[in-house]
Design an enzyme around this catalytic site. Structure first.
Site, short mmCIF file in Angstrom:
data_model
loop_
_atom_site.label_atom_id
_atom_site.label_comp_id
_atom_site.label_asym_id
_atom_site.label_seq_id
_atom_site.Cartn_x
_atom_site.Cartn_y
_atom_site.Cartn_z
CD GLU A 54 -2.59 -1.53 2.43
OE1 GLU A 54 -3.56 -2.31 2.43
OE2 GLU A 54 -2.10 -1.05 3.49
CG ASP A 97 -7.60 -6.29 10.05
OD1 ASP A 97 -7.42 -5.36 9.24
OD2 ASP A 97 -8.01 -7.41 9.71
#
Length: 472
Positions: free
Chosen positions: A185, A259
Protein backbone atom coordinates in the site's frame (compact mmCIF):
# COMPACT_ATOMS: atom_id res chain seq x y z
CA UNK A 1 -16.49 -9.99 6.05
CA UNK A 2 -16.71 -13.37 7.75
CA UNK A 3 -13.55 -15.47 8.01
CA UNK A 4 -14.14 -19.22 8.11
CA UNK A 5 -11.57 -21.87 9.01
CA UNK A 6 -12.36 -25.50 8.21
CA UNK A 7 -9.85 -28.04 9.54
CA UNK A 8 -9.41 -31.77 9.26
CA UNK A 9 -7.04 -34.60 8.47
CA UNK A 10 -6.21 -36.04 5.08
CA UNK A 11 -4.76 -39.47 4.37
CA UNK A 12 -6.00 -40.23 0.89
CA UNK A 13 -6.68 -38.77 -2.56
CA UNK A 14 -10.07 -38.51 -4.17
CA UNK A 15 -10.96 -41.04 -6.87
CA UNK A 16 -12.63 -38.29 -8.89
CA UNK A 17 -9.51 -36.11 -9.15
CA UNK A 18 -5.91 -35.92 -7.85
CA UNK A 19 -7.03 -33.92 -4.84
CA UNK A 20 -6.73 -34.68 -1.11
CA UNK A 21 -9.86 -35.73 0.75
CA UNK A 22 -10.29 -33.74 3.98
CA UNK A 23 -12.11 -35.46 6.85
CA UNK A 24 -13.57 -32.34 8.45
CA UNK A 25 -13.36 -32.22 12.25
CA UNK A 26 -13.73 -28.52 13.08
CA UNK A 27 -15.25 -25.32 11.74
CA UNK A 28 -14.78 -21.87 13.24
CA UNK A 29 -16.02 -18.41 12.25
CA UNK A 30 -14.48 -15.03 13.08
CA UNK A 31 -15.20 -11.46 12.01
CA UNK A 32 -12.67 -10.40 9.39
CA UNK A 33 -11.50 -7.18 7.79
CA UNK A 34 -12.90 -4.05 9.43
CA UNK A 35 -14.92 -6.27 11.75
CA UNK A 36 -11.66 -7.81 12.99
CA UNK A 37 -10.34 -4.32 13.76
CA UNK A 38 -13.52 -3.68 15.76
CA UNK A 39 -13.13 -6.98 17.63
CA UNK A 40 -9.55 -6.10 18.57
CA UNK A 41 -10.53 -2.63 19.77
CA UNK A 42 -13.27 -4.13 21.93
CA UNK A 43 -10.85 -6.73 23.34
CA UNK A 44 -8.53 -3.86 24.31
CA UNK A 45 -11.31 -2.17 26.28
CA UNK A 46 -12.59 0.38 23.77
CA UNK A 47 -16.28 1.13 23.25
CA UNK A 48 -16.73 0.47 19.55
CA UNK A 49 -19.38 1.58 17.07
CA UNK A 50 -19.04 -0.23 13.75
CA UNK A 51 -20.35 1.20 10.50
CA UNK A 52 -20.35 -0.92 7.36
CA UNK A 53 -22.47 -3.14 5.14
CA UNK A 54 -23.40 -6.82 5.09
CA UNK A 55 -25.80 -8.86 3.07
CA UNK A 56 -29.21 -9.62 4.57
CA UNK A 57 -28.34 -13.31 4.85
CA UNK A 58 -27.32 -16.00 7.35
CA UNK A 59 -23.62 -15.11 7.11
CA UNK A 60 -24.39 -11.46 7.84
CA UNK A 61 -26.53 -12.42 10.81
CA UNK A 62 -23.75 -14.67 12.12
CA UNK A 63 -21.22 -11.85 11.71
CA UNK A 64 -23.38 -9.32 13.55
CA UNK A 65 -24.13 -11.79 16.36
CA UNK A 66 -20.43 -12.51 17.01
CA UNK A 67 -19.65 -8.78 17.01
CA UNK A 68 -22.51 -7.94 19.36
CA UNK A 69 -21.48 -10.73 21.74
CA UNK A 70 -18.01 -9.17 21.88
CA UNK A 71 -19.54 -5.83 22.88
CA UNK A 72 -19.39 -4.07 19.50
CA UNK A 73 -22.27 -1.71 18.72
CA UNK A 74 -23.57 -2.90 15.33
CA UNK A 75 -26.50 -0.49 15.03
CA UNK A 76 -24.59 1.31 12.26
CA UNK A 77 -24.22 -1.82 10.12
CA UNK A 78 -26.41 -1.48 7.02
CA UNK A 79 -28.16 -4.60 5.71
CA UNK A 80 -28.35 -4.79 1.92
CA UNK A 81 -31.18 -7.02 0.66
CA UNK A 82 -30.28 -8.97 -2.44
CA UNK A 83 -26.56 -8.90 -1.64
CA UNK A 84 -24.57 -11.66 0.06
CA UNK A 85 -22.06 -11.15 2.87
CA UNK A 86 -18.41 -11.56 1.90
CA UNK A 87 -16.93 -14.80 3.29
CA UNK A 88 -13.42 -16.19 3.05
CA UNK A 89 -13.27 -19.91 3.82
CA UNK A 90 -9.88 -21.56 4.32
CA UNK A 91 -9.86 -25.34 4.07
CA UNK A 92 -6.95 -26.96 5.90
CA UNK A 93 -5.62 -30.50 6.00
CA UNK A 94 -3.11 -31.47 8.68
CA UNK A 95 -2.11 -27.82 9.32
CA UNK A 96 -1.72 -27.05 5.63
CA UNK A 97 -3.99 -24.56 3.85
CA UNK A 98 -5.20 -26.32 0.70
CA UNK A 99 -7.43 -23.62 -0.71
CA UNK A 100 -9.22 -20.38 0.17
CA UNK A 101 -12.73 -19.99 -1.20
CA UNK A 102 -14.04 -16.41 -1.50
CA UNK A 103 -17.74 -15.77 -1.93
CA UNK A 104 -20.27 -13.02 -1.42
CA UNK A 105 -20.76 -9.63 -3.00
CA UNK A 106 -21.76 -6.55 -1.08
CA UNK A 107 -21.13 -4.71 -4.35
CA UNK A 108 -21.07 -1.02 -5.19
CA UNK A 109 -23.69 0.62 -2.97
CA UNK A 110 -26.72 2.34 -4.46
CA UNK A 111 -27.19 6.04 -3.82
CA UNK A 112 -29.75 5.13 -1.15
CA UNK A 113 -27.29 2.76 0.56
CA UNK A 114 -24.54 5.39 0.35
CA UNK A 115 -26.79 7.85 2.12
CA UNK A 116 -27.68 5.32 4.83
CA UNK A 117 -23.97 4.54 5.40
CA UNK A 118 -23.02 8.21 5.42
CA UNK A 119 -25.68 9.07 8.00
CA UNK A 120 -24.63 6.12 10.17
CA UNK A 121 -20.95 7.16 9.96
CA UNK A 122 -21.60 10.76 10.98
CA UNK A 123 -23.95 9.64 13.76
CA UNK A 124 -21.26 7.25 15.09
CA UNK A 125 -18.81 10.16 15.41
CA UNK A 126 -20.92 11.86 18.10
CA UNK A 127 -18.92 11.84 21.33
CA UNK A 128 -16.21 9.63 19.86
CA UNK A 129 -12.54 9.92 20.79
CA UNK A 130 -11.26 8.36 17.57
CA UNK A 131 -12.27 7.48 14.02
CA UNK A 132 -10.78 4.41 12.34
CA UNK A 133 -11.32 4.04 8.60
CA UNK A 134 -10.77 0.53 7.18
CA UNK A 135 -11.07 0.71 3.39
CA UNK A 136 -10.46 -2.56 1.53
CA UNK A 137 -11.25 -1.10 -1.88
CA UNK A 138 -14.78 -2.52 -2.12
CA UNK A 139 -16.33 0.91 -2.88
CA UNK A 140 -18.46 0.76 0.28
CA UNK A 141 -16.80 3.85 1.77
CA UNK A 142 -16.50 5.93 -1.38
CA UNK A 143 -18.69 8.77 -2.59
CA UNK A 144 -21.06 10.19 0.02
CA UNK A 145 -19.48 8.32 2.92
CA UNK A 146 -16.00 9.72 2.38
CA UNK A 147 -17.14 13.26 1.59
CA UNK A 148 -19.49 13.34 4.61
CA UNK A 149 -16.72 12.07 6.92
CA UNK A 150 -14.32 14.69 5.56
CA UNK A 151 -16.84 17.45 6.21
CA UNK A 152 -17.69 16.16 9.70
CA UNK A 153 -14.07 15.88 10.81
CA UNK A 154 -13.28 19.33 9.38
CA UNK A 155 -16.24 21.14 10.94
CA UNK A 156 -16.58 19.42 14.29
CA UNK A 157 -14.20 19.02 17.23
CA UNK A 158 -10.93 17.44 16.14
CA UNK A 159 -10.76 13.74 16.98
CA UNK A 160 -7.99 11.24 16.41
CA UNK A 161 -8.32 9.92 12.84
CA UNK A 162 -6.55 6.74 11.72
CA UNK A 163 -6.83 5.42 8.16
CA UNK A 164 -6.00 1.87 7.06
CA UNK A 165 -6.73 1.73 3.32
CA UNK A 166 -5.57 -0.15 0.26
CA UNK A 167 -5.40 3.19 -1.55
CA UNK A 168 -4.60 6.05 0.81
CA UNK A 169 -4.62 8.93 -1.67
CA UNK A 170 -8.42 9.48 -1.72
CA UNK A 171 -8.44 9.73 2.07
CA UNK A 172 -6.00 12.66 2.17
CA UNK A 173 -9.07 14.91 2.35
CA UNK A 174 -9.57 13.75 5.97
CA UNK A 175 -6.08 15.02 6.94
CA UNK A 176 -5.61 11.86 9.03
CA UNK A 177 -3.49 11.88 12.15
CA UNK A 178 -2.00 8.50 11.22
CA UNK A 179 -2.16 6.15 8.25
CA UNK A 180 -1.02 2.53 8.51
CA UNK A 181 -0.12 1.13 5.07
CA UNK A 182 1.64 -2.17 4.56
CA UNK A 183 4.54 -2.39 2.10
CA UNK A 184 2.34 -2.84 -0.99
CA UNK A 185 0.00 0.00 0.00
CA UNK A 186 2.87 2.38 0.73
CA UNK A 187 4.52 1.48 -2.59
CA UNK A 188 1.21 2.08 -4.43
CA UNK A 189 1.01 5.55 -2.91
CA UNK A 190 4.62 6.36 -3.78
CA UNK A 191 4.19 5.40 -7.43
CA UNK A 192 2.48 8.77 -7.77
CA UNK A 193 5.88 10.37 -7.03
CA UNK A 194 8.41 10.66 -9.86
CA UNK A 195 11.27 10.51 -7.36
CA UNK A 196 10.32 7.05 -6.03
CA UNK A 197 13.02 4.51 -7.01
CA UNK A 198 11.16 1.50 -5.60
CA UNK A 199 11.75 -0.69 -2.54
CA UNK A 200 15.39 -1.71 -2.10
CA UNK A 201 16.89 -4.55 -0.06
CA UNK A 202 16.64 -2.38 3.06
CA UNK A 203 12.87 -2.04 3.23
CA UNK A 204 12.88 0.07 6.39
CA UNK A 205 15.48 2.44 4.93
CA UNK A 206 13.62 2.69 1.61
CA UNK A 207 10.45 3.98 3.22
CA UNK A 208 12.31 6.18 5.70
CA UNK A 209 13.98 7.92 2.75
CA UNK A 210 10.55 8.50 1.18
CA UNK A 211 9.02 10.02 4.33
CA UNK A 212 8.26 13.43 2.79
CA UNK A 213 6.44 11.92 -0.19
CA UNK A 214 4.49 9.49 1.98
CA UNK A 215 3.33 12.26 4.29
CA UNK A 216 2.47 14.62 1.45
CA UNK A 217 0.59 12.12 -0.69
CA UNK A 218 -1.40 10.68 2.25
CA UNK A 219 -2.15 14.07 3.79
CA UNK A 220 -1.33 12.53 7.16
CA UNK A 221 0.54 13.89 10.15
CA UNK A 222 2.24 10.51 10.60
CA UNK A 223 2.74 7.39 8.51
CA UNK A 224 3.43 4.00 10.07
CA UNK A 225 4.46 1.44 7.44
CA UNK A 226 4.04 -2.18 8.57
CA UNK A 227 6.65 -4.56 7.13
CA UNK A 228 5.71 -7.98 8.58
CA UNK A 229 8.97 -9.72 9.63
CA UNK A 230 10.88 -6.39 9.50
CA UNK A 231 8.58 -4.68 11.99
CA UNK A 232 7.44 -1.12 11.31
CA UNK A 233 8.78 2.33 10.52
CA UNK A 234 6.96 5.40 11.92
CA UNK A 235 7.48 8.66 10.04
CA UNK A 236 6.56 12.26 10.91
CA UNK A 237 7.50 15.65 9.49
CA UNK A 238 9.39 16.85 12.56
CA UNK A 239 10.77 13.81 14.35
CA UNK A 240 13.31 11.16 13.46
CA UNK A 241 12.03 7.90 11.93
CA UNK A 242 11.16 5.37 14.61
CA UNK A 243 11.39 1.63 13.90
CA UNK A 244 10.10 -1.40 15.78
CA UNK A 245 11.20 -5.01 15.44
CA UNK A 246 8.79 -7.86 14.86
CA UNK A 247 9.01 -10.91 17.09
CA UNK A 248 9.57 -14.00 14.90
CA UNK A 249 6.98 -16.72 15.31
CA UNK A 250 6.43 -20.12 13.81
CA UNK A 251 3.81 -20.16 11.05
CA UNK A 252 0.40 -20.43 12.70
CA UNK A 253 -1.69 -19.44 9.66
CA UNK A 254 -2.55 -16.16 11.34
CA UNK A 255 -4.77 -13.71 9.49
CA UNK A 256 -5.48 -10.04 10.20
CA UNK A 257 -2.35 -9.01 12.12
CA UNK A 258 -2.55 -5.66 10.33
CA UNK A 259 -6.06 -5.13 11.70
CA UNK A 260 -4.78 -5.85 15.20
CA UNK A 261 -1.89 -3.41 14.69
CA UNK A 262 -4.25 -0.61 13.63
CA UNK A 263 -6.61 -1.30 16.54
CA UNK A 264 -3.86 -1.29 19.18
CA UNK A 265 -2.19 1.80 17.70
CA UNK A 266 -5.50 3.66 17.81
CA UNK A 267 -6.30 2.56 21.36
CA UNK A 268 -2.86 3.62 22.59
CA UNK A 269 -2.95 7.01 20.85
CA UNK A 270 -6.51 7.69 22.07
CA UNK A 271 -5.30 6.92 25.61
CA UNK A 272 -2.61 9.62 25.37
CA UNK A 273 0.45 7.63 24.30
CA UNK A 274 3.06 9.21 22.06
CA UNK A 275 3.47 7.83 18.55
CA UNK A 276 6.67 5.85 19.36
CA UNK A 277 5.07 4.28 22.45
CA UNK A 278 1.83 3.55 20.58
CA UNK A 279 3.78 1.95 17.74
CA UNK A 280 5.62 -0.35 20.15
CA UNK A 281 2.34 -1.32 21.81
CA UNK A 282 0.79 -2.04 18.42
CA UNK A 283 3.78 -4.15 17.38
CA UNK A 284 3.43 -6.24 20.53
CA UNK A 285 -0.29 -6.72 19.87
CA UNK A 286 0.40 -7.83 16.29
CA UNK A 287 3.07 -10.24 17.55
CA UNK A 288 0.50 -11.80 19.89
CA UNK A 289 -1.93 -12.66 17.07
CA UNK A 290 0.81 -13.75 14.65
CA UNK A 291 1.62 -16.47 17.18
CA UNK A 292 -1.98 -17.73 17.09
CA UNK A 293 -4.03 -19.69 14.64
CA UNK A 294 -6.67 -18.10 12.44
CA UNK A 295 -8.27 -14.68 12.70
CA UNK A 296 -7.34 -13.81 16.28
CA UNK A 297 -7.59 -10.85 18.66
CA UNK A 298 -5.23 -9.42 21.27
CA UNK A 299 -6.89 -8.62 24.59
CA UNK A 300 -5.79 -6.25 27.30
CA UNK A 301 -4.61 -9.25 29.33
CA UNK A 302 -2.58 -10.56 26.38
CA UNK A 303 -0.96 -7.19 25.88
CA UNK A 304 -0.27 -6.63 29.57
CA UNK A 305 1.45 -10.01 29.83
CA UNK A 306 3.60 -9.29 26.78
CA UNK A 307 4.77 -5.77 27.66
CA UNK A 308 4.99 -6.10 31.45
CA UNK A 309 8.36 -4.89 32.69
CA UNK A 310 8.34 -7.85 35.07
CA UNK A 311 7.94 -10.28 32.21
CA UNK A 312 4.98 -12.56 31.47
CA UNK A 313 2.93 -13.50 34.51
CA UNK A 314 0.93 -16.55 35.58
CA UNK A 315 -2.84 -16.41 35.20
CA UNK A 316 -5.47 -17.67 37.62
CA UNK A 317 -7.53 -20.82 37.21
CA UNK A 318 -10.74 -19.00 36.17
CA UNK A 319 -9.04 -16.94 33.48
CA UNK A 320 -7.10 -20.00 32.33
CA UNK A 321 -10.36 -21.95 31.90
CA UNK A 322 -11.83 -19.10 29.86
CA UNK A 323 -8.74 -18.84 27.65
CA UNK A 324 -8.70 -22.58 27.01
CA UNK A 325 -12.40 -22.55 26.13
CA UNK A 326 -11.61 -19.92 23.48
CA UNK A 327 -8.67 -21.96 22.19
CA UNK A 328 -10.83 -25.09 21.97
CA UNK A 329 -13.50 -23.11 20.17
CA UNK A 330 -10.90 -22.35 17.52
CA UNK A 331 -10.07 -26.04 17.16
CA UNK A 332 -6.78 -26.09 19.07
CA UNK A 333 -5.41 -29.13 20.93
CA UNK A 334 -4.55 -28.41 24.59
CA UNK A 335 -1.41 -29.92 26.16
CA UNK A 336 -0.87 -29.73 29.94
CA UNK A 337 2.13 -30.47 32.12
CA UNK A 338 3.16 -29.58 35.66
CA UNK A 339 6.11 -29.46 38.03
CA UNK A 340 8.14 -27.28 40.37
CA UNK A 341 10.51 -25.95 37.65
CA UNK A 342 12.61 -24.39 40.37
CA UNK A 343 15.92 -23.87 38.55
CA UNK A 344 15.35 -24.15 34.81
CA UNK A 345 17.87 -26.35 33.00
CA UNK A 346 18.38 -28.27 29.75
CA UNK A 347 16.25 -31.18 30.93
CA UNK A 348 13.31 -28.84 31.42
CA UNK A 349 13.61 -27.05 28.08
CA UNK A 350 14.01 -30.30 26.12
CA UNK A 351 10.97 -31.74 27.89
CA UNK A 352 8.83 -28.64 27.27
CA UNK A 353 9.70 -28.51 23.57
CA UNK A 354 8.63 -32.14 23.20
CA UNK A 355 5.42 -31.44 25.09
CA UNK A 356 4.53 -28.50 22.84
CA UNK A 357 4.98 -30.71 19.76
CA UNK A 358 2.04 -32.83 20.93
CA UNK A 359 -0.53 -30.08 20.40
CA UNK A 360 -1.24 -26.41 19.73
CA UNK A 361 -1.36 -24.79 23.20
CA UNK A 362 1.03 -25.75 26.00
CA UNK A 363 -0.10 -25.02 29.57
CA UNK A 364 2.51 -25.33 32.33
CA UNK A 365 1.19 -25.52 35.90
CA UNK A 366 3.79 -24.89 38.61
CA UNK A 367 3.60 -25.73 42.30
CA UNK A 368 3.20 -22.78 44.63
CA UNK A 369 6.04 -21.98 47.03
CA UNK A 370 4.23 -23.69 49.91
CA UNK A 371 3.55 -26.74 47.78
CA UNK A 372 7.23 -26.97 46.78
CA UNK A 373 8.28 -26.77 50.44
CA UNK A 374 5.96 -29.63 51.30
CA UNK A 375 7.35 -31.74 48.45
CA UNK A 376 11.05 -30.77 48.46
CA UNK A 377 11.81 -29.55 51.99
CA UNK A 378 12.16 -26.22 53.82
CA UNK A 379 15.11 -24.96 51.75
CA UNK A 380 13.18 -25.06 48.50
CA UNK A 381 12.15 -23.43 46.27
CA UNK A 382 15.26 -21.50 45.26
CA UNK A 383 13.12 -19.16 43.13
CA UNK A 384 9.68 -17.82 43.98
CA UNK A 385 6.58 -18.83 42.04
CA UNK A 386 6.45 -15.39 40.39
CA UNK A 387 10.03 -15.73 39.15
CA UNK A 388 9.55 -19.30 37.99
CA UNK A 389 6.36 -18.38 36.13
CA UNK A 390 8.00 -15.41 34.43
CA UNK A 391 10.96 -17.47 33.17
CA UNK A 392 8.72 -20.29 31.89
CA UNK A 393 6.29 -17.92 30.15
CA UNK A 394 9.22 -16.31 28.34
CA UNK A 395 9.98 -19.59 26.54
CA UNK A 396 8.76 -19.73 22.94
CA UNK A 397 7.23 -23.18 23.41
CA UNK A 398 5.16 -22.22 26.49
CA UNK A 399 1.81 -20.54 25.88
CA UNK A 400 0.20 -20.25 29.34
CA UNK A 401 1.44 -20.59 32.92
CA UNK A 402 -0.57 -21.01 36.10
CA UNK A 403 0.25 -21.70 39.76
CA UNK A 404 -1.54 -24.34 41.86
CA UNK A 405 -1.52 -24.79 45.64
CA UNK A 406 -2.21 -28.52 45.91
CA UNK A 407 0.42 -31.27 45.92
CA UNK A 408 -0.93 -32.74 42.67
CA UNK A 409 -2.56 -31.03 39.67
CA UNK A 410 -5.60 -33.31 39.81
CA UNK A 411 -8.10 -30.51 40.67
CA UNK A 412 -6.80 -28.51 37.69
CA UNK A 413 -6.98 -31.50 35.38
CA UNK A 414 -10.57 -32.18 36.43
CA UNK A 415 -11.63 -28.57 35.73
CA UNK A 416 -9.58 -27.94 32.56
CA UNK A 417 -9.73 -31.42 30.95
CA UNK A 418 -6.74 -30.90 28.63
CA UNK A 419 -6.48 -33.16 25.59
CA UNK A 420 -2.97 -34.37 26.52
CA UNK A 421 -1.29 -34.70 29.92
CA UNK A 422 2.51 -34.91 29.66
CA UNK A 423 5.20 -36.08 32.06
CA UNK A 424 8.91 -36.83 31.67
CA UNK A 425 10.38 -40.23 30.85
CA UNK A 426 11.35 -40.99 34.46
CA UNK A 427 7.67 -41.93 34.98
CA UNK A 428 5.28 -44.39 33.38
CA UNK A 429 1.53 -43.77 33.05
CA UNK A 430 0.83 -46.45 35.66
CA UNK A 431 3.00 -44.60 38.20
CA UNK A 432 0.94 -41.41 37.95
CA UNK A 433 -2.04 -40.75 40.21
CA UNK A 434 -3.27 -38.36 37.50
CA UNK A 435 -3.64 -41.10 34.86
CA UNK A 436 -7.09 -42.42 35.92
CA UNK A 437 -8.43 -38.86 36.02
CA UNK A 438 -7.15 -37.97 32.55
CA UNK A 439 -8.27 -41.21 30.96
CA UNK A 440 -11.59 -40.92 32.77
CA UNK A 441 -12.60 -37.81 30.84
CA UNK A 442 -11.17 -39.14 27.56
CA UNK A 443 -7.77 -37.46 27.65
CA UNK A 444 -4.41 -38.91 26.69
CA UNK A 445 -1.36 -39.43 28.93
CA UNK A 446 1.99 -39.13 27.16
CA UNK A 447 5.51 -39.75 28.46
CA UNK A 448 8.22 -37.82 26.63
CA UNK A 449 11.96 -38.43 26.54
CA UNK A 450 13.86 -37.66 29.72
CA UNK A 451 17.29 -36.01 29.60
CA UNK A 452 19.43 -37.95 32.12
CA UNK A 453 21.83 -36.27 34.55
CA UNK A 454 19.79 -33.08 34.53
CA UNK A 455 17.69 -32.41 37.61
CA UNK A 456 17.14 -29.37 39.80
CA UNK A 457 18.12 -31.29 42.94
CA UNK A 458 21.49 -32.40 41.52
CA UNK A 459 22.14 -28.91 40.17
CA UNK A 460 21.46 -27.33 43.58
CA UNK A 461 23.75 -29.87 45.25
CA UNK A 462 26.57 -29.07 42.81
CA UNK A 463 26.18 -25.34 43.44
CA UNK A 464 26.21 -25.80 47.22
CA UNK A 465 29.28 -28.08 47.08
CA UNK A 466 31.22 -25.29 45.37
CA UNK A 467 29.97 -22.34 47.38
CA UNK A 468 33.26 -22.06 49.27
CA UNK A 469 35.26 -21.84 46.04
CA UNK A 470 36.80 -18.43 45.35
CA UNK A 471 35.15 -16.32 42.71
CA UNK A 472 37.23 -16.37 39.54
Amino acid sequence: MLDRWWRGGSGRLSREAPAPVVDLVDRSDAPGGAANTAMNLAALGARVRLVGATGDDDAGERLRDVLATAGVDVSGVVLRPGRSTVMKTRIMADDQVLVRVDEGDVGVPTSEDEERLARAAVRALEGADALVVCDYGAATLHGAVRSRLAAATADGPRILTVVDAHDLAPWAALSPDVVTPNEAEAALLLRRSRSWPGVGPDRVGSFAAAADDLLSLSGARAVVVTLDRDGTIALTRDGEPFATLAHPAAEKFASGAGDTFTAALTAALASGATLPVATVVAQHAADVVVGRFGTAVCSTTDLQARVSLDGPVAIGADELAQRLAEERGDGRRIVFTNGCFDVLHRGHTSYLRQAKALGDVLVVAINSDESVRRLKGPERPINTAADRASVLASLECVDLVTVFETDTPIPLLESLTPDVYVKGGDYSPEMLTETPVVRGYGGEVRIVDYVPSHSTTSMVERIRSRREDPVS
